[in-house]
Scaffold this active site. Structure first.
Site, mmCIF file in Angstrom:
data_model
loop_
_atom_site.group_PDB
_atom_site.id
_atom_site.type_symbol
_atom_site.label_atom_id
_atom_site.label_comp_id
_atom_site.label_asym_id
_atom_site.label_seq_id
_atom_site.Cartn_x
_atom_site.Cartn_y
_atom_site.Cartn_z
ATOM 1 N N ASP A 88 0.661 -1.652 0.104
ATOM 2 C CA ASP A 88 0.518 0.625 0.072
ATOM 3 C C ASP A 88 0.832 1.308 -0.185
ATOM 4 O O ASP A 88 2.373 1.259 0.151
ATOM 5 C CB ASP A 88 -0.708 -0.043 1.019
ATOM 6 C CG ASP A 88 -2.387 0.234 1.339
ATOM 7 O OD1 ASP A 88 -2.727 1.372 0.419
ATOM 8 O OD2 ASP A 88 -3.052 -0.463 0.569
ATOM 9 N N HIS A 126 -3.941 4.630 3.715
ATOM 10 C CA HIS A 126 -4.739 4.357 2.920
ATOM 11 C C HIS A 126 -4.551 3.387 3.878
ATOM 12 O O HIS A 126 -5.322 2.572 3.856
ATOM 13 C CB HIS A 126 -4.526 4.333 1.793
ATOM 14 C CG HIS A 126 -5.016 3.616 1.013
ATOM 15 N ND1 HIS A 126 -4.773 2.352 0.178
ATOM 16 C CD2 HIS A 126 -6.766 3.830 0.111
ATOM 17 C CE1 HIS A 126 -6.046 2.411 -0.785
ATOM 18 N NE2 HIS A 126 -6.720 3.230 -0.260
ATOM 19 N N SER A 163 -11.482 -0.289 -2.861
ATOM 20 C CA SER A 163 -9.744 -0.838 -2.220
ATOM 21 C C SER A 163 -9.906 -1.526 -1.056
ATOM 22 O O SER A 163 -8.730 -2.258 -0.057
ATOM 23 C CB SER A 163 -9.508 0.971 -1.524
ATOM 24 O OG SER A 163 -8.227 0.973 -2.776
#
Length: 531
Positions: A173, A215, A393
């Site tokens: 990520d 994220h 995601s």
């Protein structure tokens, strides 16, 4: 207007003419025969055990790149080495066109592949709107993760003590802000399941830097997060490595190479499954961008790397992408186009969400492969808050954690066997489409199919491996087994004769053991994980 466009064109060309991205491929590797004869010099013991358990061969691609070649390239003028790939036997460099081209004069260089499609004489791609891969829609409406978990029947796996124990996951990520400090991962750390990580983009071990993107923190929480009475991820007892391969503010081809390099690291560490909630289509420099027809699973560098990872026995779970509402590039991105388990998005009522990128792949294969909730899911942010977010995601890690918990039921299954079982247990398996692929998996059905298949086959099959106290196994005959238990040094630590269907291991410490079952002059051996 024409004059303005001309000025823009000249400025753009000037901006991108200073340096290029390229992959430099080498002709050979050092000490191949010696390394293959002694694989412990190039792979961890866990990696060797995983490959042995699932019949994955160790070959020349597992041998590191020749460091002498890399050192020579680093000395070349106007060349910067950014990353390397042992699977591809190459390095990723940035430099002037002339300097990169001159590398072909080095005797050990076999090929140069420019990321710039114009230099490689491939069709240029129109510079459409760039997608922010890490963009998520978050508000601070608190909620529970029940719907996103129950939709896949992952709660049924957990009820049967399949929680990802013994499975190792690598997460690729753009940043894992505060994962080492917030309470949602205390259980993970307390149990020794946060194995470490690395920031490939900065060559740093500080993967939880609070200044980096959150994220990855959100993504990890969907698998590993735990807040008592409020949140449980889909694989709370799996072990995790965290790798940063994405540079959030920019979009350049070197990020693909960072991903492949991280996948190689994951393989060498014995990782079973990779989750990547990233995708690549268009770059800041349009000359590097891919076209929809490139999404064929074999053109993009990252997709070629993902295919090798699959050949190496890793199961790659990746988001399909969030371009479903665009006119130009609304199909799946790379590496979702590769031989991986790509995940599209649905809402809480199991309906397709329009932002989810569609299939098929450019060469006509069913994509995405499956789907999970991707709209208004619940995750945990870098401040330990329960938040709502949307995007494939998050559909990807929800599904990836569920796969890990399912795989615990039979660790001897290969990655391809697991992928097929997941597809076969999905809602649209007989009528796949370009929005949801084979549909939404039902892991209750997948587990039932797996257990029934093993019983019907008459083969010896272990239940609850990893083991807490009782090692249970199926026995389709009335005959008993003689069981010998070895430690990893090959020493006998237990022998039991005439065992019908279970053996007590409650007195043994945590670790990995080898159990040998003997019956009628035949024997079978299994790796046993005691927790």
């Amino acid at each position: 207007m024409k004059r303005l466009l001309l000025i823009f064109f000249l400025v753009t060309c000037y901006s991108y003419s200073q340096e290029e991205h390229a992959w430099i491929y080498f002709k050979d590797k050092p000490n191949v025969e010696a390394a293959l004869n002694n694989p412990s010099t190039i792979l961890s013991s866990k990696a060797i055990q995983r490959k042995s358990l699932r019949g994955t061969p160790i070959d020349e691609r597992d041998i590191p790149v020749n460091e002498a070649y890399i050192s020579t390239i680093k000395t070349q003028e106007n060349i910067s080495v950014k990353a390397k790939s042992k699977w591809m036997n190459c390095v990723h460099v940035i430099g002037s066109l002339e300097a990169i081209s001159n590398l072909s004069n080095l005797g050990f260089v076999s090929e140069i592949e420019f990321a710039n499609k114009n230099i490689n004489s491939r069709a240029s791609v129109e510079n459409k709107k760039l997608e922010n891969k890490l963009e998520t829609n978050i508000d601070f409406n608190y909620g529970l993760a029940l719907n996103q978990t129950k939709m896949l029947s992952t709660d049924y796996l957990h009820e049967n003590d399949y929680t990802g124990e013994g499975v190792t996951i690598a997460v690729m990520d753009g940043g894992f802000a505060n994962v080492n400090t917030i309470g949602a991962f205390d259980r993970l750390k307390l149990n020794g399941k946060l194995l470490g990580g690395f920031d490939f983009t900065n060559r740093s071990g500080n993967y939880s830097n609070p200044e980096l993107s959150n994220h990855g923190t959100l993504v990890l929480s969907n698998m590993a997060g735990f807040i008592e009475n409020n949140f449980v991820g889909t694989a709370p007892d799996a072990a995790y490595y965290l790798f940063i391969t994405e540079i959030g503010p920019t979009e350049t081809p070197v990020e693909e190479t960072y991903w492949v390099e991280a996948a190689e690291r994951a393989d060498s560490l014995g990782v079973d499954l990779i989750n990547t909630s990233l995708g690549y289509t268009l770059f800041d420099n349009p000359d590097y961008s891919y076209a929809p027809e490139d999404m064929d699973g074999k053109t993009a560098f990252i997709s070629r790397g993902a295919n090798i990872a699959t050949e190496k026995g890793l199961l790659i779970v990746t988001s399909a992408g969030n371009r479903g509402e665009e006119n130009y590039f609304n199909i799946i991105s790379a590496p979702a186009d590769a031989n991986v388990l790509s995940v599209g998005g649905v809402d809480r009522n199991r309906n397709y969400v329009t932002f989810s990128s569609r299939g098929p792949s450019a060469d006509g294969r069913v994509k995405p492969d499956v789907a999970a909730q991707g709209l208004e899911i619940v995750a945990i942010d870098q401040f330990n808050n329960l938040v709502q977010a949307s995007g494939t995601s998050f559909a990807s890690p929800i599904l990836a954690g569920s796969v890990a918990s399912f795989w615990q039921a039979d660790p001897s299954l290969s990655n391809l066997e697991v992928m097929q079982l997941v597809k076969a247990a999905s809602s649209l398996f007989n009528t796949p489409n370009n929005r949801l692929g084979y549909g939404i998996p039902d892991f209750r059905n997948a587990l039932s199919d797996l257990l029934e298949s093993n019983q019907d086959s008459g083969e010896l099959f272990l239940y609850q491996n990893p083991v807490v106290n009782q090692l249970k196994f199926n026995n389709s005959t009335d005959q008993t087994y003689n069981i010998t238990l070895f430690d990893m040094l090959g020493q006998v630590i237990l022998q039991k004769d005439q065992v019908q269907n279970e053996i007590d291991l409650s007195g043994f410490s945590k670790g990995i053991y080898i159990a040998m079952f003997e019956q009628n002059n035949s024997r079978q051996s299994f790796l046993i994980i005691k927790k």
